[in-house]
Design a protein around this motif. Structure first.
Motif, mmCIF file in Angstrom:
data_model
loop_
_atom_site.group_PDB
_atom_site.id
_atom_site.type_symbol
_atom_site.label_atom_id
_atom_site.label_comp_id
_atom_site.label_asym_id
_atom_site.label_seq_id
_atom_site.Cartn_x
_atom_site.Cartn_y
_atom_site.Cartn_z
ATOM 1 N N LEU A 149 2.386 10.046 -4.822
ATOM 2 C CA LEU A 149 2.925 11.114 -4.303
ATOM 3 C C LEU A 149 4.089 11.724 -5.250
ATOM 4 N N LEU A 186 -9.125 5.238 2.002
ATOM 5 C CA LEU A 186 -9.014 6.803 2.411
ATOM 6 C C LEU A 186 -8.472 7.448 1.498
ATOM 7 N N ARG A 187 -7.333 6.871 0.921
ATOM 8 C CA ARG A 187 -6.482 7.595 -0.010
ATOM 9 C C ARG A 187 -6.622 7.276 -1.502
ATOM 10 N N ASN A 198 -7.958 0.047 5.148
ATOM 11 C CA ASN A 198 -8.387 1.486 5.566
ATOM 12 C C ASN A 198 -7.699 2.754 4.846
ATOM 13 N N PHE A 199 -6.375 2.654 5.108
ATOM 14 C CA PHE A 199 -5.800 3.855 4.308
ATOM 15 C C PHE A 199 -5.780 3.599 2.818
ATOM 16 N N VAL A 258 0.826 -1.283 -0.101
ATOM 17 C CA VAL A 258 0.103 0.002 -0.092
ATOM 18 C C VAL A 258 0.919 1.438 -0.006
ATOM 19 N N GLY A 259 1.940 1.201 0.817
ATOM 20 C CA GLY A 259 2.711 2.357 0.693
ATOM 21 C C GLY A 259 3.605 2.407 -0.641
ATOM 22 N N ASP A 260 3.941 1.325 -1.180
ATOM 23 C CA ASP A 260 4.531 1.645 -2.601
ATOM 24 C C ASP A 260 3.530 2.174 -3.565
ATOM 25 N N GLU A 277 -5.820 -2.092 8.862
ATOM 26 C CA GLU A 277 -5.027 -0.852 8.886
ATOM 27 C C GLU A 277 -4.855 -0.410 7.393
ATOM 28 N N SER A 278 -4.406 -1.348 6.757
ATOM 29 C CA SER A 278 -3.951 -1.045 5.129
ATOM 30 C C SER A 278 -5.334 -1.009 4.435
ATOM 31 N N PHE A 298 1.252 4.539 -2.609
ATOM 32 C CA PHE A 298 1.210 5.554 -1.871
ATOM 33 C C PHE A 298 2.468 6.428 -2.518
ATOM 34 N N GLY A 299 3.584 6.034 -2.461
ATOM 35 C CA GLY A 299 4.677 6.563 -2.945
ATOM 36 C C GLY A 299 4.511 6.942 -4.528
ATOM 37 N N ALA A 300 4.075 6.097 -5.318
ATOM 38 C CA ALA A 300 3.769 6.163 -6.537
ATOM 39 C C ALA A 300 2.859 7.391 -6.848
#
Lengths: 352, 320
Positions: free
Chosen positions: B131, B161-162, B157-158, B123-125, B154-155, B127-129
């Motif tokens: 950004l 959300l985003r 949900n985020f 998920v962070g990957d 948690e993942s 999100f980074g893409a």
């Protein structure tokens, strides 16, 4: 130009400089853009850099640590904040199993440039779950860097170095340092990770200190100097990688070692430093080394109990005299009568 | 099947996974592969169908049972085999083993065995893409056991959300090691329905039907790429062999032989052959050519791995 800044202002300035210099830096944490701005250390960043780079987040410490790691793999440089270390414990799995290991376990193909800021609370009834100082846990894990600044100058320079580092850095800030002032150069500079600071030179004994205990050590050294004892204070600044060379060089010179740390005594930073001295310069030691750390007990909340729980300058002073083979002395208190011991200075009026 | 031209590649991906893993199982008793292996024989259709819906530049994250996802995304057979043999030529230079595969050249970002742990990283990957303004989709594979972990929720949900470009791909193979669903989740509650509570679009599908998997994944990937946010796919499937290792383990008694036999009849490769050879959608000699090529690839990868040198030093702890 160098001018006086408070510790939290130095942190804020470092973040602002890093974000101005590198568009891949972003900061995320519960309360980062709120009106209190992590005790002032993130105030104004939202206005300057916008919502995309200055983020609040869900109350999901473990998941959001993973998100920060993933974004770092994707080329970002996240700064993640926790208002207390105690909350960051929810993210130990991501920090230890993932952030610390992706570089090594994938044969060097990956890197995780991530800074996780954590604050150690103390006093004003912070109690057992708002005051833990767990740097030894993090320093135990290969792959993490662990940083603990003691001065505004180092807070700024070490934070900039941490953000620019290509590895996960656990950046531990003591709440009682936030209001302290000190000289801080303007503009960009770094304090390299892995290098200790000789905060005071001396020939008679070495006091190795971390974070806030550096201030208490310097107070103790001041009084020792009045009594003709020259204590050298080595502020570690970075616990991992550890600057063993500066520590051993000092111990070889003085022959006496006292370690004072903001964490618990057992299996803590003191144990590691004394082990390094035993391994590296045993023959130089003229007396058994001493630790001035927290007693092995969850922090009590009552101000009356906490005052007895935390070691202060007077405890360092007493142990230093013992190390020097001087007769026991009660010593006059360092704090004037009536000064409360559960706040960093009388201007602190709570609540946290 | 929405895209018949994809049929040969779906077959090729499934067969490659099957034959690589069968070869691992055959050779494991030589004790030269000195690391745990979690084989996905029987589950090939989820990996092949889902990965075939991705572009090479899309990213995949996975788990301990990741050989299929790595190969499905196009990861090097040689580098994977060498990694399992602990060799310097392995994809992680011998520092990872079967549970830590990576091939950045095809967007296979990494496998980790802590259940659920690669989900927030994927998920962070994504999100980074976002950004960085990069247009790619991230697919995160995990088993149904991971939906019992807090970090899964948690993942998701985020990601919701985003509105992140993520496809959550849940392979429900009914067991977490030897623990059946009945001791882990309430009877009558579908796995996807728990994800649904987060407000994410969810679909459940037949995990052994590679065309069905491909169709579901293709829609989810397209939606993510167009900015429509994440999707959760639950695909029911079944691992034939033991949780960890090369053998069959029906003798242990944690699952019934009848259950195993039912799923064995749903072999994704046999089902594919029956359906598409009979209909003439694919030609028998095309599949035979694919099979022959894969046999050569697998033999080559084993020979490469065996003849490669061992690493002399572990990878250093810090990135320079």
């Amino acid at each position: 130009m160098t001018r006086e800044l408070r510790f939290f202002q130095a942190l804020r300035e470092a973040t602002e400089i890093a974000m101005s210099r590198d568009p891949s830096v972003y900061i995320m944490g519960l309360g980062v853009p709120d009106p209190k701005g992590i005790f002032g250390s993130t105030l104004g960043l939202r206005e300057k850099f916008g919502e995309a780079r200055v983020l609040d987040m869900p109350t999901s410490e473990n998941g959001m640590t993973g998100v920060a790691i993933g974004s770092a793999l994707a080329g970002m440089r996240p700064i993640l904040t926790h208002q207390r270390i105690d909350f960051a414990l929810l993210s130990i799995e991501q920090i230890v199993n993932q952030a610390a290991k992706w570089h090594t376990m994938f044969g060097g193909l990956m890197k995780v440039p991530l800074v996780i800021r954590m604050i150690v609370g103390r006093g004003w009834g912070q109690g057992p779950q708002h005051s833990q100082s767990l740097q030894a846990w993090f320093a135990h894990v290969p792959g993490l860097k662990v940083v603990m600044p003691a001065t505004p100058h180092d807070a700024k320079g070490l934070l900039l170095a941490s953000i620019e580092d290509d590895n996960p850095v656990i950046f531990i800030e003591h709440r009682w340092l936030y209001g302290m002032s000190g000289p801080v150069p303007e503009g960009h500079y770094t304090v390299p990770l892995g290098i200790a600071r000789v905060a005071r030179e001396g020939r008679d004994l070495t006091i190795v200190s971390t974070s806030y205990m550096t201030l208490e050590a310097l107070r103790a050294a001041e009084r020792l100097a009045e009594e003709g004892i020259a204590a050298e204070v080595v502020d570690l600044r970075t616990l991992s990688p550890l600057d063993e060379g500066t520590v051993l060089e000092s111990v070889r010179k003085t022959g006496r070692l006292l370690v004072t740390d903001t964490g618990w005594k057992t299996f803590g930073i003191g144990a590691e430093i004394i082990a390094r001295a035993a391994e590296g310069c045993l023959a130089s030691l003229r007396a058994a080394p001493v630790r001035v750390c927290l007693p092995d007990l969850p922090t009590p909340t009552s101000a009356a109990l906490a005052a007895r729980f935390y070691p202060r300058a007077i405890h360092i002073w007493k142990e230093a005299r013992n190390l020097m083979g001087l007769a026991g002395a009660e010593g006059r208190p360092f704090e004037p009568p009536g000064v409360p011991l559960d706040v960093p200075d009388p201007s602190f009026v709570g609540p946290f | 099947m929405s895209d018949p031209a994809k049929l040969p590649i779906l077959y090729e991906l499934m067969l490659r996974i099957r034959r690589v893993e069968e070869r691992i199982a055959d050779l494991y008793s030589e004790q030269e592969m000195r690391c745990p292996v979690h084989l996905c024989i029987g589950q090939e259709a989820t990996a092949a169908g889902a990965c075939a819906a991705l572009e090479r530049t899309d990213h995949v994250y996975s788990t301990h049972r990741s050989h299929g996802h790595y190969l499905g995304k196009g990861g090097s057979v040689r580098a994977m085999m060498a990694e399992i043999y602990g060799k310097a030529t392995g994809c992680s230079k011998g520092n990872g083993g079967s549970m830590h595969l990576v091939d950045l050249s095809v967007g296979y970002m990494g496998s980790t065995p802590i259940v659920g742990s690669s989900i927030p990283i994927g998920v962070g990957d994504a999100f980074g893409a976002v950004l960085r303004g990069e247009k790619r989709v991230t697919m995160v594979f995990f088993g149904e056991g991971a939906t019992e972990e807090g970090v899964f929720h948690e993942s998701v949900n985020f990601a919701v959300l985003r509105k992140l470009p993520v496809v959550f791909l849940c392979e429900n193979n009914l067991y977490s090691v030897y623990s059946p669903m009945s001791v882990r989740q309430p009877a009558g509650r579908e796995v996807y329905s728990v994800a649904q509570g987060h407000g994410i679009e969810c679909h459940q599908g037949a995990g052994n039907d590679v065309a069905a998997v491909y169709d579901l994944a293709r829609k989810a990937v397209r939606k993510a790429r167009e900015g429509g946010g994440p999707t959760f796919l639950e695909l029911k499937t079944y691992r034939w062999r033991e949780h960890c290792g090369p053998n069959f383990d029906n003798d242990l008694g944690y699952r019934t032989v009848e259950e195993y036999e039912e799923w064995r009849k749903l072999c994704p490769l046999e089902a594919f052959e029956k359906r598409y050879l009979a209909s003439g959608a694919v030609a028998a000699d095309e599949l035979r050519r694919i099979a022959e090529r894969i046999e050569r690839e697998v033999a080559d990868a084993v020979a490469f791995a065996k003849s490669s040198p061992f690493p002399q030093e572990a990878q250093g702890v810090y990135a320079p």
